[in-house]
Design a protein around this motif. Structure first.
Motif, PDB file in Angstrom:
ATOM      1  N   PHE A 188       0.710  -1.223  -0.008  1.00 50.60           N
ATOM      2  CA  PHE A 188      -0.170  -0.062  -0.087  1.00 50.60           C
ATOM      3  C   PHE A 188       0.812   1.363  -0.011  1.00 50.60           C
ATOM      4  CE2 PHE A 188      -3.091  -3.184   1.244  1.00 50.60           C
ATOM      5  CZ  PHE A 188      -3.978  -2.782   0.326  1.00 50.60           C
ATOM      6  N   GLY A 189       2.299   1.197  -0.256  1.00 50.58           N
ATOM      7  CA  GLY A 189       2.990   2.273  -0.507  1.00 50.58           C
ATOM      8  C   GLY A 189       3.806   2.769   0.751  1.00 50.58           C
ATOM      9  N   TYR A 190       3.707   2.012   1.583  1.00 45.38           N
ATOM     10  CA  TYR A 190       4.623   2.841   2.990  1.00 45.38           C
ATOM     11  C   TYR A 190       5.638   1.858   2.849  1.00 45.38           C
ATOM     12  CZ  TYR A 190      -0.277   3.669   4.560  1.00 45.38           C
ATOM     13  OH  TYR A 190      -1.549   4.265   4.498  1.00 45.38           O
ATOM     14  N   GLU A 191       6.801   2.657   3.647  1.00 43.42           N
ATOM     15  CA  GLU A 191       7.984   2.155   3.863  1.00 43.42           C
ATOM     16  C   GLU A 191       8.289   1.658   5.166  1.00 43.42           C
ATOM     17  OE1 GLU A 191      12.705   3.740   3.716  1.00 43.42           O
ATOM     18  OE2 GLU A 191      11.227   4.821   2.771  1.00 43.42           O
ATOM     19  N   ALA A 192       8.447   0.345   5.210  1.00 35.59           N
ATOM     20  CA  ALA A 192       8.342  -0.304   6.774  1.00 35.59           C
ATOM     21  C   ALA A 192       9.983  -0.118   7.339  1.00 35.59           C
ATOM     22  CB  ALA A 192       7.787  -1.655   6.804  1.00 35.59           C
ATOM     23  N   LEU A 193       9.988   0.493   8.661  1.00 35.74           N
ATOM     24  CA  LEU A 193      11.311   0.378   9.115  1.00 35.74           C
ATOM     25  C   LEU A 193      11.032  -0.856  10.183  1.00 35.74           C
ATOM     26  CD1 LEU A 193      14.103   1.153   9.692  1.00 35.74           C
ATOM     27  CD2 LEU A 193      13.210   3.254  11.039  1.00 35.74           C
ATOM     28  N   VAL A 194      11.684  -2.066   9.922  1.00 32.89           N
ATOM     29  CA  VAL A 194      11.354  -3.036  10.862  1.00 32.89           C
ATOM     30  C   VAL A 194      12.316  -3.267  12.084  1.00 32.89           C
ATOM     31  CG1 VAL A 194      10.607  -5.385  10.979  1.00 32.89           C
ATOM     32  CG2 VAL A 194       9.983  -4.043   8.906  1.00 32.89           C
ATOM     33  N   VAL A 195      11.945  -3.525  13.122  1.00 34.29           N
ATOM     34  CA  VAL A 195      12.853  -3.895  14.401  1.00 34.29           C
ATOM     35  C   VAL A 195      12.049  -4.904  15.050  1.00 34.29           C
ATOM     36  CG1 VAL A 195      13.790  -1.565  14.508  1.00 34.29           C
ATOM     37  CG2 VAL A 195      11.739  -1.953  15.826  1.00 34.29           C
ATOM     38  N   GLN A 196      12.850  -5.677  15.780  1.00 35.61           N
ATOM     39  CA  GLN A 196      12.234  -6.737  16.717  1.00 35.61           C
ATOM     40  C   GLN A 196      11.994  -6.618  18.135  1.00 35.61           C
ATOM     41  OE1 GLN A 196      15.183  -9.990  15.606  1.00 35.61           O
ATOM     42  NE2 GLN A 196      15.630  -9.471  13.843  1.00 35.61           N
ATOM     43  N   ASN A 197      12.473  -5.292  18.690  1.00 35.48           N
ATOM     44  CA  ASN A 197      12.104  -5.377  20.044  1.00 35.48           C
ATOM     45  C   ASN A 197      11.724  -4.038  20.605  1.00 35.48           C
ATOM     46  OD1 ASN A 197      14.605  -3.921  20.946  1.00 35.48           O
ATOM     47  ND2 ASN A 197      15.480  -5.997  20.314  1.00 35.48           N
ATOM     48  N   GLY A 198      11.310  -3.737  21.478  1.00 40.36           N
ATOM     49  CA  GLY A 198      11.034  -2.313  22.095  1.00 40.36           C
ATOM     50  C   GLY A 198      12.089  -1.519  22.138  1.00 40.36           C
ATOM     51  N   ALA A 199      12.975  -1.839  22.860  1.00 43.33           N
ATOM     52  CA  ALA A 199      14.362  -1.087  22.882  1.00 43.33           C
ATOM     53  C   ALA A 199      14.807  -0.664  21.399  1.00 43.33           C
ATOM     54  CB  ALA A 199      15.485  -2.087  23.329  1.00 43.33           C
ATOM     55  N   GLU A 200      14.690  -1.479  20.670  1.00 43.50           N
ATOM     56  CA  GLU A 200      15.329  -0.821  19.093  1.00 43.50           C
ATOM     57  C   GLU A 200      14.235   0.293  18.748  1.00 43.50           C
ATOM     58  OE1 GLU A 200      17.255  -4.340  16.761  1.00 43.50           O
ATOM     59  OE2 GLU A 200      15.305  -4.504  17.297  1.00 43.50           O
ATOM     60  N   ALA A 201      12.995  -0.042  18.844  1.00 40.25           N
ATOM     61  CA  ALA A 201      12.028   0.979  18.539  1.00 40.25           C
ATOM     62  C   ALA A 201      11.975   2.249  19.229  1.00 40.25           C
ATOM     63  CB  ALA A 201      10.457   0.416  18.717  1.00 40.25           C
ATOM     64  N   TRP A 202      12.394   2.260  20.636  1.00 40.79           N
ATOM     65  CA  TRP A 202      12.797   3.286  21.185  1.00 40.79           C
ATOM     66  C   TRP A 202      13.727   4.117  21.030  1.00 40.79           C
ATOM     67  CZ3 TRP A 202      10.695   7.087  23.977  1.00 40.79           C
ATOM     68  CH2 TRP A 202      11.832   7.592  25.132  1.00 40.79           C
ATOM     69  N   ASP A 203      14.705   3.467  20.740  1.00 38.79           N
ATOM     70  CA  ASP A 203      15.917   4.074  20.223  1.00 38.79           C
ATOM     71  C   ASP A 203      15.912   4.742  18.864  1.00 38.79           C
ATOM     72  OD1 ASP A 203      17.610   3.060  22.051  1.00 38.79           O
ATOM     73  OD2 ASP A 203      18.461   1.459  21.004  1.00 38.79           O
ATOM     74  N   ILE A 204      15.149   4.352  17.808  1.00 44.51           N
ATOM     75  CA  ILE A 204      14.903   4.790  16.701  1.00 44.51           C
ATOM     76  C   ILE A 204      13.787   5.892  16.836  1.00 44.51           C
ATOM     77  CG2 ILE A 204      13.458   4.788  14.502  1.00 44.51           C
ATOM     78  CD1 ILE A 204      14.684   1.904  14.547  1.00 44.51           C
ATOM     79  N   LEU A 205      12.730   5.874  17.809  1.00 47.91           N
ATOM     80  CA  LEU A 205      11.708   7.127  17.908  1.00 47.91           C
ATOM     81  C   LEU A 205      12.299   8.136  18.664  1.00 47.91           C
ATOM     82  CD1 LEU A 205       8.790   4.544  18.742  1.00 47.91           C
ATOM     83  CD2 LEU A 205       9.097   6.110  16.527  1.00 47.91           C
ATOM     84  N   GLN A 206      13.264   8.183  19.476  1.00 45.24           N
ATOM     85  CA  GLN A 206      14.197   9.368  19.778  1.00 45.24           C
ATOM     86  C   GLN A 206      14.730  10.072  18.978  1.00 45.24           C
ATOM     87  OE1 GLN A 206      15.775   8.847  24.150  1.00 45.24           O
ATOM     88  NE2 GLN A 206      15.944   6.538  23.283  1.00 45.24           N
ATOM     89  N   THR A 207      15.017   9.686  17.734  1.00 45.82           N
ATOM     90  CA  THR A 207      16.029  10.514  16.791  1.00 45.82           C
ATOM     91  C   THR A 207      15.110  11.427  16.070  1.00 45.82           C
ATOM     92  OG1 THR A 207      15.407   8.859  14.931  1.00 45.82           O
ATOM     93  CG2 THR A 207      17.260   8.305  16.733  1.00 45.82           C
ATOM     94  N   PRO A 208      15.743  12.411  15.549  1.00 48.83           N
ATOM     95  CA  PRO A 208      14.909  13.527  14.698  1.00 48.83           C
ATOM     96  C   PRO A 208      14.359  12.921  13.347  1.00 48.83           C
ATOM     97  CG  PRO A 208      17.114  14.203  15.529  1.00 48.83           C
ATOM     98  CD  PRO A 208      17.126  12.842  15.725  1.00 48.83           C
ATOM     99  N   GLN A 209      14.980  11.753  12.880  1.00 45.84           N
ATOM    100  CA  GLN A 209      14.596  11.249  11.633  1.00 45.84           C
ATOM    101  C   GLN A 209      13.375   9.995  11.911  1.00 45.84           C
ATOM    102  OE1 GLN A 209      17.871  11.118  12.618  1.00 45.84           O
ATOM    103  NE2 GLN A 209      18.627  13.083  11.572  1.00 45.84           N
TER     104      GLN A 209
END
Length: 173
Positions: free
Chosen positions: A23-44
């Motif tokens: 459906f045209g989305y680009e998925a950035l895939v991680v395997q655990n919550g800590a990786e998600a948290w690390d990414i979600l804190q960044t400006p990007q």
């Protein structure tokens, strides 16, 4: 648009990631919550995240709770995905800071509809941020013009003049 997908179950990750790509989305895939948290804190960080509840190192609700406790330039819209389907679990997930909650196994058409809701919400928030920025610029200009006008057009001090002047009577020739 990029979407963060955090799920420790490989099959769920693959199904949802392929659905997002279709459906045209680009998925950035991680395997655990800590990786998600690390990414979600960044400006990007992607503006939208789909997080599983039960993940190693940090649960989905913990990610939500931490996200809501920090100041973000753009607030991340979080969909919590879980096999936990009791009303109490749904309430706990939403109270932790999730914007939406989907019970696994999720119906992909329902997920697509909820992604449309998320996009509408993100677009409204972007419009609101732009309006606020425009108003702030307008207020700065108004203040600056007021200061400039105040410097140029200082009123002269008024001299005291008598209200009525007494004139000598007019003489006729």
């Amino acid at each position: 648009m990029k979407i963060l997908l955090a799920d420790d179950d490989e099959i769920s990750r693959k199904i949802i990631a392929s659905f997002l790509a279709r459906f045209g989305y680009e998925a950035l895939v991680v395997q655990n919550g800590a990786e998600a948290w690390d990414i979600l804190q960044t400006p990007q960080a992607p503006p939208l995240a789909i997080c599983d509840w039960m993940m190693p190192r940090m649960t989905g609700p913990e990610v939500c709770s931490r996200l809501r406790s920090i100041k973000q330039p753009v607030r991340t819209y979080v969909i919590l995905l879980s096999s936990r389907n009791s009303k109490l679990d749904i309430v706990k997930g939403l109270d932790a800071g999730a914007d939406d909650y989907i019970v696994k196994p999720c119906d992909l058409t329902e997920l697509q509809a909820r992604l449309r809701v998320a996009l509408r919400t993100l677009n409204h928030e972007a419009q609101l941020r732009k309006t606020i920025t425009d108003y702030e610029a307008l207020i700065r200009r108004h203040t600056m013009l007021g200061e400039m006008a105040g410097q140029r057009w200082r009123p002269r001090p008024r001299r005291h003049r008598p209200r009525h002047r007494s004139r000598p009577p007019r003489q006729e020739p």
